[in-house]
Write a protein that holds these residues in place. Structure first.
Motif, PDB file in Angstrom:
ATOM      1  N   LYS A 119       0.506  -1.242   0.006  1.00 25.79           N
ATOM      2  CA  LYS A 119      -0.087   0.276  -0.085  1.00 25.79           C
ATOM      3  C   LYS A 119       1.310   1.148  -0.512  1.00 25.79           C
ATOM      4  N   LEU A 120       0.503   2.446  -1.090  1.00 23.29           N
ATOM      5  CA  LEU A 120       0.960   3.841  -0.807  1.00 23.29           C
ATOM      6  C   LEU A 120       0.589   4.529   0.498  1.00 23.29           C
ATOM      7  N   VAL A 121       1.099   5.343   1.637  1.00 26.55           N
ATOM      8  CA  VAL A 121       0.178   6.195   2.064  1.00 26.55           C
ATOM      9  C   VAL A 121       1.136   7.432   1.193  1.00 26.55           C
ATOM     10  N   ILE A 122       0.288   8.346   0.636  1.00 23.24           N
ATOM     11  CA  ILE A 122       0.276  10.173   0.740  1.00 23.24           C
ATOM     12  C   ILE A 122       0.072  10.743   1.814  1.00 23.24           C
ATOM     13  N   SER A 123       0.594  11.661   2.294  1.00 27.26           N
ATOM     14  CA  SER A 123       0.572  12.524   3.929  1.00 27.26           C
ATOM     15  C   SER A 123       1.090  14.181   2.688  1.00 27.26           C
ATOM     16  N   GLY A 124       0.672  14.633   2.731  1.00 26.10           N
ATOM     17  CA  GLY A 124       0.491  16.431   2.548  1.00 26.10           C
ATOM     18  C   GLY A 124       0.789  17.209   3.988  1.00 26.10           C
ATOM     19  N   PHE A 125       1.712  18.202   4.024  1.00 23.01           N
ATOM     20  CA  PHE A 125       1.695  19.353   5.145  1.00 23.01           C
ATOM     21  C   PHE A 125       2.457  20.907   4.279  1.00 23.01           C
ATOM     22  N   HIS A 126       1.835  21.585   4.616  1.00 23.67           N
ATOM     23  CA  HIS A 126       1.376  22.876   4.574  1.00 23.67           C
ATOM     24  C   HIS A 126       2.303  23.215   6.074  1.00 23.67           C
ATOM     25  N   LYS A 134      -6.866  27.754   3.462  1.00 22.12           N
ATOM     26  CA  LYS A 134      -6.825  27.757   2.054  1.00 22.12           C
ATOM     27  C   LYS A 134      -5.181  27.010   2.368  1.00 22.12           C
ATOM     28  N   ASN A 135      -4.463  26.822   3.671  1.00 23.59           N
ATOM     29  CA  ASN A 135      -3.400  26.422   3.233  1.00 23.59           C
ATOM     30  C   ASN A 135      -3.681  24.446   3.524  1.00 23.59           C
ATOM     31  N   ALA A 136      -4.567  24.175   4.428  1.00 21.28           N
ATOM     32  CA  ALA A 136      -5.042  22.770   4.304  1.00 21.28           C
ATOM     33  C   ALA A 136      -5.463  22.106   2.885  1.00 21.28           C
ATOM     34  N   GLN A 141      -4.910  19.613  -2.152  1.00 19.83           N
ATOM     35  CA  GLN A 141      -4.766  19.838  -3.723  1.00 19.83           C
ATOM     36  C   GLN A 141      -3.855  19.324  -4.788  1.00 19.83           C
ATOM     37  N   ARG A 142      -1.980  19.012  -3.705  1.00 23.74           N
ATOM     38  CA  ARG A 142      -1.061  19.174  -4.045  1.00 23.74           C
ATOM     39  C   ARG A 142      -0.985  17.016  -3.649  1.00 23.74           C
ATOM     40  N   ALA A 143      -1.766  17.158  -2.604  1.00 21.65           N
ATOM     41  CA  ALA A 143      -1.704  15.326  -2.257  1.00 21.65           C
ATOM     42  C   ALA A 143      -2.681  14.173  -3.754  1.00 21.65           C
ATOM     43  N   LEU A 144      -3.305  14.725  -3.642  1.00 14.03           N
ATOM     44  CA  LEU A 144      -4.446  14.723  -4.478  1.00 14.03           C
ATOM     45  C   LEU A 144      -3.716  14.912  -6.772  1.00 14.03           C
ATOM     46  N   ALA A 145      -2.624  15.527  -6.278  1.00 16.03           N
ATOM     47  CA  ALA A 145      -1.927  15.714  -7.901  1.00 16.03           C
ATOM     48  C   ALA A 145      -1.087  14.944  -7.622  1.00 16.03           C
ATOM     49  N   VAL A 146      -0.292  14.415  -6.492  1.00 18.35           N
ATOM     50  CA  VAL A 146       0.208  12.845  -6.534  1.00 18.35           C
ATOM     51  C   VAL A 146      -0.336  11.488  -6.571  1.00 18.35           C
ATOM     52  N   ARG A 147      -1.484  11.736  -6.167  1.00 16.85           N
ATOM     53  CA  ARG A 147      -2.429  10.821  -6.302  1.00 16.85           C
ATOM     54  C   ARG A 147      -2.347  10.450  -6.898  1.00 16.85           C
ATOM     55  N   ALA A 177       8.359  22.580   4.206  1.00 18.35           N
ATOM     56  CA  ALA A 177       6.697  22.307   5.026  1.00 18.35           C
ATOM     57  C   ALA A 177       5.702  22.391   3.552  1.00 18.35           C
ATOM     58  N   ARG A 178       5.623  22.916   3.055  1.00 17.88           N
ATOM     59  CA  ARG A 178       5.066  22.310   1.465  1.00 17.88           C
ATOM     60  C   ARG A 178       5.467  21.279   0.764  1.00 17.88           C
ATOM     61  N   ARG A 179       4.902  19.994   1.214  1.00 15.97           N
ATOM     62  CA  ARG A 179       5.464  19.034   0.778  1.00 15.97           C
ATOM     63  C   ARG A 179       4.345  18.609   0.334  1.00 15.97           C
ATOM     64  N   VAL A 180       4.356  16.577  -0.187  1.00 13.21           N
ATOM     65  CA  VAL A 180       3.951  15.829   0.598  1.00 13.21           C
ATOM     66  C   VAL A 180       4.989  14.325   0.122  1.00 13.21           C
ATOM     67  N   GLU A 181       4.401  13.240   1.037  1.00 10.52           N
ATOM     68  CA  GLU A 181       5.745  12.086   0.895  1.00 10.52           C
ATOM     69  C   GLU A 181       5.152  11.364   0.218  1.00 10.52           C
ATOM     70  N   VAL A 182       5.278  10.235  -0.006  1.00  9.37           N
ATOM     71  CA  VAL A 182       4.595   9.285  -0.163  1.00  9.37           C
ATOM     72  C   VAL A 182       5.291   8.250   0.130  1.00  9.37           C
TER      73      VAL A 182
END
Length: 185
Positions: A119-126, A134-136, A141-147, A177-182
């Motif tokens: 399984k892949l876990v996508i975690s978004g941060f801001h 708005k940051n959340a 949206q960033r996490a969805l782009a990675v998905r 902080a502006r990142r998404v991790e997989v």
């Protein structure tokens, strides 16, 4: 020796000393440019160079230093990707949810893991600057782009878990902080 010869020698000496002063000013300016440090015109004048020769060099060095600082800021705010210890980290520009070039290549290992049944876990941060809601939403949206990039690479929706975006308040930079991790589970 005639008076005309003395006048010509004086003119030659003036030109020679002027050229020496210009060379000294250019050497100082080059040193400033290469070190990235500003130098006050008064300090540069202490070496005996005429003000007209020094001030443009100092102004150019200051402008180049400012340009370098702006370029560094732009680079730190650009979208990028890092793979560290099996974790794919997508960094985003301020206010953007666009993936950096090379996203598919960076995801290759985790895609292989998903194809092997993991399984892949996508975690978004801001970051904490600006409006929290708005940051959340932007982190989402960033996490969805990675998905979407993972799905385009053949990973099924069932193999992807999206975690709620988290605000980072640690001592790291806003760009960090502006990142998404997989990660693979």
């Amino acid at each position: 020796m005639s008076q005309d010869d003395d006048g010509q020698q004086g003119l030659v000496l003036t030109i020679v000393f002027g050229l020496i002063a210009l060379v000294v000013a250019l050497v100082i300016g080059l040193g400033i440019y290469q070190s990235g440090k500003d130098i006050a015109p008064a300090t540069a004048l202490a070496v005996g160079a005429p003000a007209a020769a020094v001030v443009p060099v100092v102004a150019t060095a200051q402008a180049d230093t400012a340009s370098a600082a702006n370029a560094a800021q732009a680079a730190s705010d650009a979208a990028s990707i890092k793979v560290e210890n099996g974790v794919v980290k997508f960094y985003f520009a301020t206010g953007k949810a666009d993936l950096a070039a090379g996203a598919g290549d960076a995801l290759a290992d985790v895609v292989q893991g998903a194809k092997a049944g993991r399984k892949l876990v996508i975690s978004g941060f801001h970051d904490a600057t600006g409006d929290a809601a708005k940051n959340a939403e932007l982190a989402k949206q960033r996490a969805l782009a990675v998905r979407d990039a993972l799905k385009a690479a053949g990973v099924t929706e069932q193999q992807i878990e999206l975690k709620k975006p988290e605000q980072l308040t640690a001592s790291g930079s806003n760009a960090e902080a502006r990142r998404v991790e997989v990660t693979l589970q």
